[in-house]
Design a protein around this motif. Structure first.
Motif, PDB file in Angstrom:
ATOM      1  N   ASN A  27     -34.120 -18.821  19.908  1.00 55.50           N
ATOM      2  CA  ASN A  27     -34.883 -18.039  19.006  1.00 55.50           C
ATOM      3  C   ASN A  27     -36.111 -17.997  19.393  1.00 55.50           C
ATOM      4  O   ASN A  27     -36.674 -19.283  19.826  1.00 55.50           O
ATOM      5  CB  ASN A  27     -34.526 -18.368  17.626  1.00 55.50           C
ATOM      6  N   HIS A  49     -36.440 -22.273  19.493  1.00 51.63           N
ATOM      7  CA  HIS A  49     -35.743 -22.907  18.239  1.00 51.63           C
ATOM      8  C   HIS A  49     -34.115 -22.440  18.060  1.00 51.63           C
ATOM      9  O   HIS A  49     -34.269 -21.277  18.531  1.00 51.63           O
ATOM     10  CB  HIS A  49     -36.627 -22.842  17.041  1.00 51.63           C
ATOM     11  N   ALA A  50     -33.598 -23.096  17.189  1.00 58.21           N
ATOM     12  CA  ALA A  50     -32.362 -22.803  16.834  1.00 58.21           C
ATOM     13  C   ALA A  50     -32.127 -23.338  15.298  1.00 58.21           C
ATOM     14  O   ALA A  50     -32.647 -24.234  14.911  1.00 58.21           O
ATOM     15  CB  ALA A  50     -31.422 -23.281  17.624  1.00 58.21           C
ATOM     16  N   ASP A  51     -30.948 -22.819  14.613  1.00 53.58           N
ATOM     17  CA  ASP A  51     -30.811 -23.159  13.426  1.00 53.58           C
ATOM     18  C   ASP A  51     -29.940 -24.458  12.979  1.00 53.58           C
ATOM     19  O   ASP A  51     -30.008 -24.943  11.926  1.00 53.58           O
ATOM     20  CB  ASP A  51     -30.131 -21.838  12.658  1.00 53.58           C
ATOM     21  N   SER A  52     -29.414 -25.032  14.165  1.00 53.17           N
ATOM     22  CA  SER A  52     -28.716 -26.032  13.718  1.00 53.17           C
ATOM     23  C   SER A  52     -28.624 -27.182  14.757  1.00 53.17           C
ATOM     24  O   SER A  52     -29.199 -26.691  16.218  1.00 53.17           O
ATOM     25  CB  SER A  52     -27.157 -25.721  13.899  1.00 53.17           C
ATOM     26  N   GLN A  55     -26.730 -26.282  18.204  1.00 54.60           N
ATOM     27  CA  GLN A  55     -27.319 -25.304  19.016  1.00 54.60           C
ATOM     28  C   GLN A  55     -28.446 -25.725  19.825  1.00 54.60           C
ATOM     29  O   GLN A  55     -28.838 -25.569  20.986  1.00 54.60           O
ATOM     30  CB  GLN A  55     -27.626 -24.111  18.321  1.00 54.60           C
ATOM     31  N   LYS A 100     -35.193 -27.539  16.073  1.00 52.48           N
ATOM     32  CA  LYS A 100     -34.750 -26.851  15.097  1.00 52.48           C
ATOM     33  C   LYS A 100     -35.539 -26.184  14.140  1.00 52.48           C
ATOM     34  O   LYS A 100     -37.047 -26.198  14.124  1.00 52.48           O
ATOM     35  CB  LYS A 100     -34.226 -28.154  14.068  1.00 52.48           C
ATOM     36  N   THR A 101     -35.402 -25.046  13.481  1.00 49.71           N
ATOM     37  CA  THR A 101     -36.081 -24.006  12.860  1.00 49.71           C
ATOM     38  C   THR A 101     -37.434 -24.654  12.172  1.00 49.71           C
ATOM     39  O   THR A 101     -38.392 -24.424  12.489  1.00 49.71           O
ATOM     40  CB  THR A 101     -35.242 -22.893  12.021  1.00 49.71           C
ATOM     41  N   ASP A 102     -36.888 -25.383  11.087  1.00 49.70           N
ATOM     42  CA  ASP A 102     -37.894 -25.836  10.299  1.00 49.70           C
ATOM     43  C   ASP A 102     -38.874 -26.823  11.140  1.00 49.70           C
ATOM     44  O   ASP A 102     -40.166 -26.994  10.758  1.00 49.70           O
ATOM     45  CB  ASP A 102     -37.197 -26.559   8.999  1.00 49.70           C
TER      46      ASP A 102
END
Length: 124
Positions: A27, A49-52, A55, A100-102
């Motif tokens: 992302n 970035h990625a959500d998990s 990933q 990771k996204t956050d």
């Protein structure tokens, strides 16, 4: 001449890294061009970035595989593989940050290097 060749090689490396990220749907892929910043530690940062965590790890593996296939290079150093929240792959002239996204929002790498030229890429 040598500087131009090095610059071309690091640009090519960054393109292969971006391709590896695109292959696994990273992302908001961005390349920061740091070559004109005197205090920079490398030529480029490439960030996504990625959500998990799964990933994030898949993205890191994809980047490593694509770089090795295309250029027969391995990262000089790797950090963060055990947690999958922020993986750093250091190819010396290009440093890869996969968040990771956050964590990406929290650390704000793009803002820290605000003088860099930014180039955004879409996932494949």
């Amino acid at each position: 001449m040598i500087k131009n060749k090095k610059s071309a090689m690091s640009a090519r490396l960054s393109e292969v890294i971006i391709h590896g990220m695109q292959e696994k749907k990273g992302n908001e892929i961005v390349r920061l061009d740091l070559r004109n910043i005197r205090s920079s530690v490398s030529d480029y940062f490439v960030i996504c970035h990625a959500d998990s965590a799964t990933q994030v790890n898949a993205l890191a593996r994809s980047v490593e595989e694509e770089v090795f296939k295309a250029l027969h290079q391995e990262p000089w150093r790797k950090e963060g593989l055990e947690h999958g929240e922020w993986i750093l792959l250091d190819f010396v002239d290009v440093v890869v940050h996969i968040f990771k996204t956050d964590k990406r929002k929290f650390y704000g790498i793009e803002e820290l290097w605000g003088d860099a030229e930014l180039e955004y890429y879409q996932s494949a």
